[in-house]
Scaffold this motif. Sequence first.
Motif, PDB file in Angstrom:
ATOM      1  N   GLU A   8       0.847  -1.205   0.000  1.00 43.56           N
ATOM      2  CA  GLU A   8       0.000   0.000   0.000  1.00 43.56           C
ATOM      3  C   GLU A   8       0.874   1.244   0.000  1.00 43.56           C
ATOM      4  O   GLU A   8       1.933   1.276   0.602  1.00 43.56           O
ATOM      5  N   SER A   9       0.367   2.207  -0.621  1.00 45.63           N
ATOM      6  CA  SER A   9       1.109   3.473  -0.630  1.00 45.63           C
ATOM      7  C   SER A   9       0.784   4.244   0.642  1.00 45.63           C
ATOM      8  O   SER A   9      -0.172   3.948   1.354  1.00 45.63           O
ATOM      9  N   ALA A  10       1.553   5.211   0.927  1.00 45.99           N
ATOM     10  CA  ALA A  10       1.356   6.046   2.109  1.00 45.99           C
ATOM     11  C   ALA A  10       0.033   6.783   2.024  1.00 45.99           C
ATOM     12  O   ALA A  10      -0.640   7.006   3.034  1.00 45.99           O
ATOM     13  N   ILE A  11      -0.394   7.120   0.828  1.00 48.75           N
ATOM     14  CA  ILE A  11      -1.668   7.831   0.645  1.00 48.75           C
ATOM     15  C   ILE A  11      -2.827   6.920   0.999  1.00 48.75           C
ATOM     16  O   ILE A  11      -3.772   7.330   1.671  1.00 48.75           O
ATOM     17  N   ASP A  12      -2.755   5.641   0.585  1.00 48.84           N
ATOM     18  CA  ASP A  12      -3.820   4.696   0.908  1.00 48.84           C
ATOM     19  C   ASP A  12      -3.905   4.486   2.419  1.00 48.84           C
ATOM     20  O   ASP A  12      -5.004   4.435   2.982  1.00 48.84           O
ATOM     21  N   GLN A  13      -2.788   4.389   3.073  1.00 46.48           N
ATOM     22  CA  GLN A  13      -2.776   4.209   4.529  1.00 46.48           C
ATOM     23  C   GLN A  13      -3.360   5.445   5.227  1.00 46.48           C
ATOM     24  O   GLN A  13      -4.142   5.336   6.170  1.00 46.48           O
ATOM     25  N   ALA A  14      -3.003   6.600   4.764  1.00 48.78           N
ATOM     26  CA  ALA A  14      -3.519   7.845   5.338  1.00 48.78           C
ATOM     27  C   ALA A  14      -5.024   7.950   5.105  1.00 48.78           C
ATOM     28  O   ALA A  14      -5.774   8.385   5.992  1.00 48.78           O
ATOM     29  N   ALA A  15      -5.491   7.526   3.930  1.00 47.70           N
ATOM     30  CA  ALA A  15      -6.919   7.578   3.628  1.00 47.70           C
ATOM     31  C   ALA A  15      -7.692   6.650   4.561  1.00 47.70           C
ATOM     32  O   ALA A  15      -8.780   7.010   5.059  1.00 47.70           O
ATOM     33  N   ARG A  16      -7.166   5.433   4.826  1.00 46.31           N
ATOM     34  CA  ARG A  16      -7.838   4.502   5.724  1.00 46.31           C
ATOM     35  C   ARG A  16      -7.871   5.038   7.154  1.00 46.31           C
ATOM     36  O   ARG A  16      -8.876   4.918   7.851  1.00 46.31           O
ATOM     37  N   ARG A  17      -6.764   5.605   7.590  1.00 47.91           N
ATOM     38  CA  ARG A  17      -6.745   6.193   8.941  1.00 47.91           C
ATOM     39  C   ARG A  17      -7.758   7.335   9.040  1.00 47.91           C
ATOM     40  O   ARG A  17      -8.460   7.470  10.046  1.00 47.91           O
TER      41      ARG A  17
END
Length: 125
Positions: A8-17
């Motif tokens: 996962e990209s950092a953007i995907d992780q940030a979006a989930r958080r």
Amino acid sequence: MIRDPASESAIDQAARRLERAIALLEQRLGEARGRAGLEAGGLFDQDRAKLAAELDEARAREKALEAAGAEASAALGLAIAEIREVLEADEAPDAEGSAFDEDEPELDLDPASDAETPDPMTRED
């Protein structure tokens, strides 16, 4: 489909958080609204009960004032009737046809007669 956290990209992780944080925030807001609604409803019920009690007191005062007014009116009516009886008795002619009692002196209400009567408070030297 299972995602690999490494892929996962950092953007995907940030979006989930962000989505989890928003969901948690919405849950807490809903709980807070529920508590506030209960409190506001309770306050509304208290205000309504207080106003109802004040209205009942005002109605009781109104009835008491109406009763006092009726008593005062009845007392005034009796007093007026008694005064009329006395006045009618005084105006009724006696056996000789006079409306005045002979034992009582007549009052002189003619202002011209006052001019002829000397004032007892003035000295004539």
